[in-house]
Design a protein around this motif. Structure first.
Motif, PDB file in Angstrom:
ATOM      1  N   LYS A  73      -5.942 -17.248   1.886  1.00 58.88           N
ATOM      2  CA  LYS A  73      -6.548 -18.448   2.462  1.00 58.88           C
ATOM      3  C   LYS A  73      -7.946 -18.676   1.909  1.00 58.88           C
ATOM      4  N   ARG A  74      -8.730 -17.600   1.832  1.00 60.08           N
ATOM      5  CA  ARG A  74     -10.085 -17.734   1.315  1.00 60.08           C
ATOM      6  C   ARG A  74     -10.059 -18.049  -0.175  1.00 60.08           C
ATOM      7  N   ALA A  75      -9.136 -17.433  -0.903  1.00 62.55           N
ATOM      8  CA  ALA A  75      -9.026 -17.706  -2.339  1.00 62.55           C
ATOM      9  C   ALA A  75      -8.722 -19.179  -2.587  1.00 62.55           C
ATOM     10  N   ALA A  76      -7.775 -19.722  -1.833  1.00 60.68           N
ATOM     11  CA  ALA A  76      -7.415 -21.137  -2.004  1.00 60.68           C
ATOM     12  C   ALA A  76      -8.581 -22.048  -1.645  1.00 60.68           C
ATOM     13  N   ARG A  77      -9.305 -21.714  -0.569  1.00 58.76           N
ATOM     14  CA  ARG A  77     -10.417 -22.557  -0.149  1.00 58.76           C
ATOM     15  C   ARG A  77     -11.544 -22.560  -1.187  1.00 58.76           C
ATOM     16  N   LEU A  78     -11.853 -21.400  -1.737  1.00 61.15           N
ATOM     17  CA  LEU A  78     -12.920 -21.313  -2.738  1.00 61.15           C
ATOM     18  C   LEU A  78     -12.589 -22.141  -3.977  1.00 61.15           C
ATOM     19  N   LEU A  79     -11.359 -22.026  -4.442  1.00 59.28           N
ATOM     20  CA  LEU A  79     -10.997 -22.781  -5.644  1.00 59.28           C
ATOM     21  C   LEU A  79     -10.922 -24.273  -5.355  1.00 59.28           C
ATOM     22  N   ALA A  80     -10.463 -24.634  -4.156  1.00 55.79           N
ATOM     23  CA  ALA A  80     -10.420 -26.055  -3.783  1.00 55.79           C
ATOM     24  C   ALA A  80     -11.819 -26.640  -3.735  1.00 55.79           C
ATOM     25  N   ASP A  81     -12.759 -25.883  -3.156  1.00 56.26           N
ATOM     26  CA  ASP A  81     -14.137 -26.369  -3.074  1.00 56.26           C
ATOM     27  C   ASP A  81     -14.756 -26.517  -4.461  1.00 56.26           C
ATOM     28  N   ALA A  82     -14.384 -25.617  -5.373  1.00 50.48           N
ATOM     29  CA  ALA A  82     -14.979 -25.634  -6.708  1.00 50.48           C
ATOM     30  C   ALA A  82     -14.374 -26.684  -7.624  1.00 50.48           C
ATOM     31  N   THR A  83     -13.087 -27.015  -7.393  1.00 54.38           N
ATOM     32  CA  THR A  83     -12.394 -27.884  -8.355  1.00 54.38           C
ATOM     33  C   THR A  83     -11.991 -29.239  -7.794  1.00 54.38           C
ATOM     34  N   GLY A  84     -11.930 -29.357  -6.470  1.00 53.38           N
ATOM     35  CA  GLY A  84     -11.442 -30.589  -5.873  1.00 53.38           C
ATOM     36  C   GLY A  84      -9.939 -30.674  -5.817  1.00 53.38           C
ATOM     37  N   LEU A  85      -9.232 -29.625  -6.229  1.00 53.51           N
ATOM     38  CA  LEU A  85      -7.775 -29.609  -6.162  1.00 53.51           C
ATOM     39  C   LEU A  85      -7.323 -29.500  -4.704  1.00 53.51           C
ATOM     40  N   PRO A  86      -6.125 -29.986  -4.372  1.00 44.24           N
ATOM     41  CA  PRO A  86      -5.650 -29.947  -2.985  1.00 44.24           C
ATOM     42  C   PRO A  86      -5.549 -28.513  -2.468  1.00 44.24           C
ATOM     43  N   ARG A  87      -6.175 -28.275  -1.325  1.00 43.31           N
ATOM     44  CA  ARG A  87      -6.188 -26.923  -0.794  1.00 43.31           C
ATOM     45  C   ARG A  87      -4.782 -26.447  -0.416  1.00 43.31           C
ATOM     46  N   ASN A  88      -3.946 -27.359   0.103  1.00 45.45           N
ATOM     47  CA  ASN A  88      -2.589 -26.961   0.482  1.00 45.45           C
ATOM     48  C   ASN A  88      -1.783 -26.502  -0.727  1.00 45.45           C
ATOM     49  N   ARG A  89      -1.944 -27.217  -1.839  1.00 45.51           N
ATOM     50  CA  ARG A  89      -1.238 -26.827  -3.061  1.00 45.51           C
ATOM     51  C   ARG A  89      -1.719 -25.460  -3.540  1.00 45.51           C
ATOM     52  N   LEU A  90      -3.012 -25.252  -3.502  1.00 45.26           N
ATOM     53  CA  LEU A  90      -3.557 -23.963  -3.939  1.00 45.26           C
ATOM     54  C   LEU A  90      -3.125 -22.835  -3.000  1.00 45.26           C
TER      55      LEU A  90
END
Length: 298
Positions: free
Chosen positions: A262-279
């Motif tokens: 969960k934290r990994a997906a959130r960090l990458l979503a915040d950094a890239t703007g990619l959808p958090r659910n997809r990540l």
């Protein structure tokens, strides 16, 4: 003339009977016939069921069967079936066993070799799906969302990442919290909310999840009653073009190796703007792949 079975002609049958989810007129004639002729009705709440059945002239003896006493009740009901008596199983509303008691009784009757018959009828998940406007070729029903905020957040993230329509129940006490969490996780995802289905004050919401809290808060009555929430499936890669690049895939794999998914997906979503659910969905896949590799004896 076509034969039509209404009531068992052989003793020892367990009838699983659907009852109305709101509108009493939805109790069909076959259900009324069965409930009138069985020896006993196992009901989730006998007071509730008596209020439903008495105006119809159905005075069959009732016995309570709910989550707190089901294990103790099953032996007696199986004994009645073994003695050749017909028994009906009903819940407070809808189809028994769908987020309601009855599983132990049905399994016990099946394992003991007794006859079982379903009298289909009202079902809140299917009623909501039928009018939701969501894809119905593939769907999953998850019952009630978890009570705890963290567990509810994780369950919604999992549902939003799935490629099929999701259906859940929610109570009046938590519907607004669930709506706010949906608005955070997937503000643009289409959702349907059915409130008080088949009842006098039935209401529907259909639109983006981001506006659902506003709709609920616009009228205090909208957070009262019983709710079925239907979530649109996760968009495919072809629909939104959000497939992960090789670089993002490597970054996510590195984060998953060091952090909770969960934290990994959130960090990458915040950094890239990619959808958090997809990540989040891809992070779960990577985590599972890592575990399988670790279990490989080769």
């Amino acid at each position: 003339m076509e034969a039509r079975e209404t009531v068992s002609t052989q003793g020892g049958t367990l009838w699983v009977v659907a009852t109305p989810i709101g509108n009493r007129a939805d109790l069909g004639q076959r259900a009324r016939d069965v409930l009138s002729h069985v020896s006993r009705i196992a009901a989730e709440d006998t007071r509730h069921s008596r209020a439903l059945l008495a105006p119809l002239g159905i005075d069959t003896p009732l016995v309570s069967l709910h989550e707190h006493n089901e294990e103790q009740r099953v032996a007696g009901l199986l004994a009645q079936l073994a003695a050749g008596e017909d028994v009906a199983l009903i819940s407070d509303a809808g189809t028994p066993l769908v987020s309601d008691p009855g599983f132990r009784l049905v399994r016990g009757a099946r394992e003991a070799g007794h006859a079982l018959r379903a009298v289909p009828g009202p079902s809140a998940p299917l009623a909501a799906l039928a009018v939701s406007g969501m894809p119905s070729d593939r769907f999953c029903f998850e019952g009630f969302l978890p009570h705890a905020a963290g567990a509810r957040e994780r369950r919604l993230a999992e549902l939003l990442a799935r490629p099929q329509t999701g259906i859940v129940f929610e109570s009046a006490h938590r519907i607004l919290a669930a709506a706010r969490e949906l608005a955070v996780q997937a503000p643009d995802r289409s959702v349907f909310l059915g409130r008080e289905l088949t009842k006098q004050y039935e209401e529907h919401y259909y639109g983006p999840a981001g506006r659902l809290p506003e709709w609920l808060e616009a009228d205090a009555w909208r957070t009262r009653g019983e709710f079925v929430l239907v979530l649109a499936p996760a968009p495919t890669v072809d629909e939104d073009g959000d497939a992960l690049s090789g670089e993002h895939e490597r970054l996510l794999a590195g984060l998953v190796a060091e952090l909770p998914v969960k934290r990994a997906a959130r960090l990458l979503a915040d950094a890239t703007g990619l959808p958090r659910n997809r990540l989040y969905a891809r992070a779960l896949e990577l985590q599972q792949a890592d575990r399988e590799e670790g279990d490989d004896p080769a």
